[in-house]
Design a protein around this motif. Structure first.
Motif, PDB file in Angstrom:
ATOM      1  N   LEU A 172       0.842  -1.189   0.000  1.00  0.00           N
ATOM      2  CA  LEU A 172       0.000   0.000   0.000  1.00  0.00           C
ATOM      3  C   LEU A 172       0.880   1.243   0.000  1.00  0.00           C
ATOM      4  O   LEU A 172       1.668   1.452   0.933  1.00  0.00           O
ATOM      5  CB  LEU A 172      -0.908   0.004   1.232  1.00  0.00           C
ATOM      6  CG  LEU A 172      -1.785   1.243   1.424  1.00  0.00           C
ATOM      7  CD1 LEU A 172      -2.792   1.376   0.285  1.00  0.00           C
ATOM      8  CD2 LEU A 172      -2.501   1.192   2.770  1.00  0.00           C
ATOM      9  N   ILE A 173       0.766   2.040  -1.050  1.00  0.00           N
ATOM     10  CA  ILE A 173       1.435   3.338  -1.084  1.00  0.00           C
ATOM     11  C   ILE A 173       0.397   4.366  -0.660  1.00  0.00           C
ATOM     12  O   ILE A 173      -0.507   4.708  -1.433  1.00  0.00           O
ATOM     13  CB  ILE A 173       1.987   3.659  -2.491  1.00  0.00           C
ATOM     14  CG1 ILE A 173       2.915   2.541  -2.970  1.00  0.00           C
ATOM     15  CG2 ILE A 173       2.710   5.009  -2.475  1.00  0.00           C
ATOM     16  CD1 ILE A 173       4.132   2.309  -2.109  1.00  0.00           C
ATOM     17  N   ASP A 174       0.500   4.811   0.579  1.00  0.00           N
ATOM     18  CA  ASP A 174      -0.514   5.683   1.184  1.00  0.00           C
ATOM     19  C   ASP A 174      -0.061   7.131   1.048  1.00  0.00           C
ATOM     20  O   ASP A 174       0.702   7.641   1.863  1.00  0.00           O
ATOM     21  CB  ASP A 174      -0.711   5.295   2.646  1.00  0.00           C
ATOM     22  CG  ASP A 174      -1.951   5.918   3.261  1.00  0.00           C
ATOM     23  OD1 ASP A 174      -2.336   7.017   2.818  1.00  0.00           O
ATOM     24  OD2 ASP A 174      -2.540   5.306   4.169  1.00  0.00           O
ATOM     25  N   GLU A 179       3.252   7.261   3.702  1.00  0.00           N
ATOM     26  CA  GLU A 179       3.993   6.062   4.073  1.00  0.00           C
ATOM     27  C   GLU A 179       3.704   4.912   3.116  1.00  0.00           C
ATOM     28  O   GLU A 179       2.713   4.920   2.374  1.00  0.00           O
ATOM     29  CB  GLU A 179       3.648   5.640   5.504  1.00  0.00           C
ATOM     30  CG  GLU A 179       2.196   5.265   5.709  1.00  0.00           C
ATOM     31  CD  GLU A 179       1.892   4.910   7.161  1.00  0.00           C
ATOM     32  OE1 GLU A 179       2.728   5.177   8.049  1.00  0.00           O
ATOM     33  OE2 GLU A 179       0.802   4.347   7.409  1.00  0.00           O
ATOM     34  N   ALA A 180       4.614   3.948   3.134  1.00  0.00           N
ATOM     35  CA  ALA A 180       4.432   2.707   2.399  1.00  0.00           C
ATOM     36  C   ALA A 180       4.237   1.587   3.421  1.00  0.00           C
ATOM     37  O   ALA A 180       4.956   1.526   4.428  1.00  0.00           O
ATOM     38  CB  ALA A 180       5.647   2.410   1.526  1.00  0.00           C
ATOM     39  N   VAL A 181       3.267   0.728   3.168  1.00  0.00           N
ATOM     40  CA  VAL A 181       2.958  -0.366   4.096  1.00  0.00           C
ATOM     41  C   VAL A 181       3.037  -1.679   3.327  1.00  0.00           C
ATOM     42  O   VAL A 181       2.423  -1.815   2.258  1.00  0.00           O
ATOM     43  CB  VAL A 181       1.554  -0.208   4.714  1.00  0.00           C
ATOM     44  CG1 VAL A 181       1.332  -1.264   5.789  1.00  0.00           C
ATOM     45  CG2 VAL A 181       1.352   1.196   5.274  1.00  0.00           C
ATOM     46  N   CYS A 197       7.008   2.312   6.428  1.00  0.00           N
ATOM     47  CA  CYS A 197       8.123   3.252   6.366  1.00  0.00           C
ATOM     48  C   CYS A 197       7.628   4.540   5.733  1.00  0.00           C
ATOM     49  O   CYS A 197       6.637   4.559   4.999  1.00  0.00           O
ATOM     50  CB  CYS A 197       9.312   2.681   5.595  1.00  0.00           C
ATOM     51  SG  CYS A 197       9.156   2.756   3.799  1.00  0.00           S
ATOM     52  N   LYS A 198       8.301   5.637   6.063  1.00  0.00           N
ATOM     53  CA  LYS A 198       7.948   6.932   5.486  1.00  0.00           C
ATOM     54  C   LYS A 198       8.286   6.931   4.004  1.00  0.00           C
ATOM     55  O   LYS A 198       9.308   6.371   3.588  1.00  0.00           O
ATOM     56  CB  LYS A 198       8.735   8.038   6.182  1.00  0.00           C
ATOM     57  CG  LYS A 198       8.386   8.246   7.659  1.00  0.00           C
ATOM     58  CD  LYS A 198       7.052   8.948   7.810  1.00  0.00           C
ATOM     59  CE  LYS A 198       6.799   9.302   9.274  1.00  0.00           C
ATOM     60  NZ  LYS A 198       5.470   9.951   9.445  1.00  0.00           N
ATOM     61  N   LEU A 199       7.428   7.551   3.208  1.00  0.00           N
ATOM     62  CA  LEU A 199       7.762   7.708   1.800  1.00  0.00           C
ATOM     63  C   LEU A 199       9.037   8.529   1.678  1.00  0.00           C
ATOM     64  O   LEU A 199       9.229   9.528   2.372  1.00  0.00           O
ATOM     65  CB  LEU A 199       6.611   8.388   1.054  1.00  0.00           C
ATOM     66  CG  LEU A 199       5.339   7.565   0.864  1.00  0.00           C
ATOM     67  CD1 LEU A 199       4.306   8.348   0.070  1.00  0.00           C
ATOM     68  CD2 LEU A 199       5.633   6.231   0.180  1.00  0.00           C
ATOM     69  N   GLY A 200       9.913   8.099   0.804  1.00  0.00           N
ATOM     70  CA  GLY A 200      11.234   8.709   0.671  1.00  0.00           C
ATOM     71  C   GLY A 200      12.335   7.790   1.147  1.00  0.00           C
ATOM     72  O   GLY A 200      13.500   7.983   0.809  1.00  0.00           O
ATOM     73  N   THR A 215      11.346   4.364  -2.330  1.00  0.00           N
ATOM     74  CA  THR A 215      10.158   5.197  -2.436  1.00  0.00           C
ATOM     75  C   THR A 215      10.485   6.687  -2.585  1.00  0.00           C
ATOM     76  O   THR A 215       9.575   7.515  -2.576  1.00  0.00           O
ATOM     77  CB  THR A 215       9.233   5.006  -1.220  1.00  0.00           C
ATOM     78  OG1 THR A 215       9.858   5.553  -0.045  1.00  0.00           O
ATOM     79  CG2 THR A 215       8.940   3.525  -0.994  1.00  0.00           C
ATOM     80  N   ALA A 216      11.765   7.021  -2.741  1.00  0.00           N
ATOM     81  CA  ALA A 216      12.139   8.431  -2.878  1.00  0.00           C
ATOM     82  C   ALA A 216      11.511   9.058  -4.110  1.00  0.00           C
ATOM     83  O   ALA A 216      11.271  10.276  -4.154  1.00  0.00           O
ATOM     84  CB  ALA A 216      13.663   8.569  -2.937  1.00  0.00           C
TER      85      ALA A 216
END
Length: 218
Positions: A172-174, A179-181, A197-200, A215-216
């Protein structure tokens, strides 16, 4: 006659699309020229919505509810494209393919659930039939990128169907939460493990994929 709540199609200016038991004018459908769908199942109404939805709109049956979503915006599609590119570059199994627009049959609160993930990863040839809705058993990962209108369903209801179907990984890219789950190890109606984790940052995708996703670019 009991009147059900109208289903509002996102993006319309308040027009209501009524279910099979509705008679909003208080008159008989037989006199209005509107087809009488009294007694229709949710699956039958879903088929009606699917056949009449505007081009580019997504119609899904999620946990017994018919969900109609307008076309995604450019940012959403850029993230899906970046995700697909990274999977192509980093996957160890070269027989795997990325699929978008693939309909999956998943167990749901109604007789079936019908969903269209933003991205599906499965072996080449998994969807070579001519069916519109497919058996999810070959799928290794499904991914969803949230939008304002879909975030709640992506975070909650869709997890249940994907877990019941035994899909090993749900990514899941929220965008709204930043964040990414990664949900892993499906068990009954849920996934036994989840990591965030935090996006990036970089997120690890466990087996059967087994690589890191940056995810950066999201």
């Amino acid at each position: 006659m009991a009147t059900a709540e109208p289903i509002i199609m996102p993006g319309y200016q308040g027009e209501a699309i009524y279910g099979p038991y509705d008679d909003p004018d208080g008159d008989s459908d037989a006199d209005s020229g509107v087809p009488d769908h009294t007694g229709a199942s949710v699956e039958q109404v879903f088929e009606l919505f699917s056949a009449t939805a505007p081009k580019g709109w997504r119609v899904e049956l999620i946990e017994g509810e018919i969900c109609v979503t307008p076309p995604a915006n450019g940012e959403h599609e850029e993230i899906v494209s970046e995700l697909a590119d990274q999977v192509t570059e980093r996957r160890g199994d070269r027989s795997l393919r990325n699929y978008t627009g693939i309909g999956l049959d998943v167990p749901g609160a109604s007789r079936t659930g019908r969903v269209v993930p933003d991205l599906v990863i499965a072996p080449k040839g998994s969807f070579s039939d001519r069916e519109e809705w497919h058996d999810p058993s070959p799928v290794l990962l499904v991914a969803e990128v949230t939008s304002d209108s879909t975030a709640g369903r992506d975070r909650e209801q869709k997890i249940q169907g994907y877990a019941r179907a035994g899909i090993p990984l749900y990514l899941l890219i929220d965008r709204e939460a930043g964040e990414a789950v990664v949900h892993a190890e499906p068990s009954a109606n849920e996934y036994a493990k989840s990591s965030r984790c935090k996006l990036g940052l970089t997120v690890s995708l466990p087996a059967p994929l087994g690589f890191e996703l940056d995810t950066a670019e999201f």
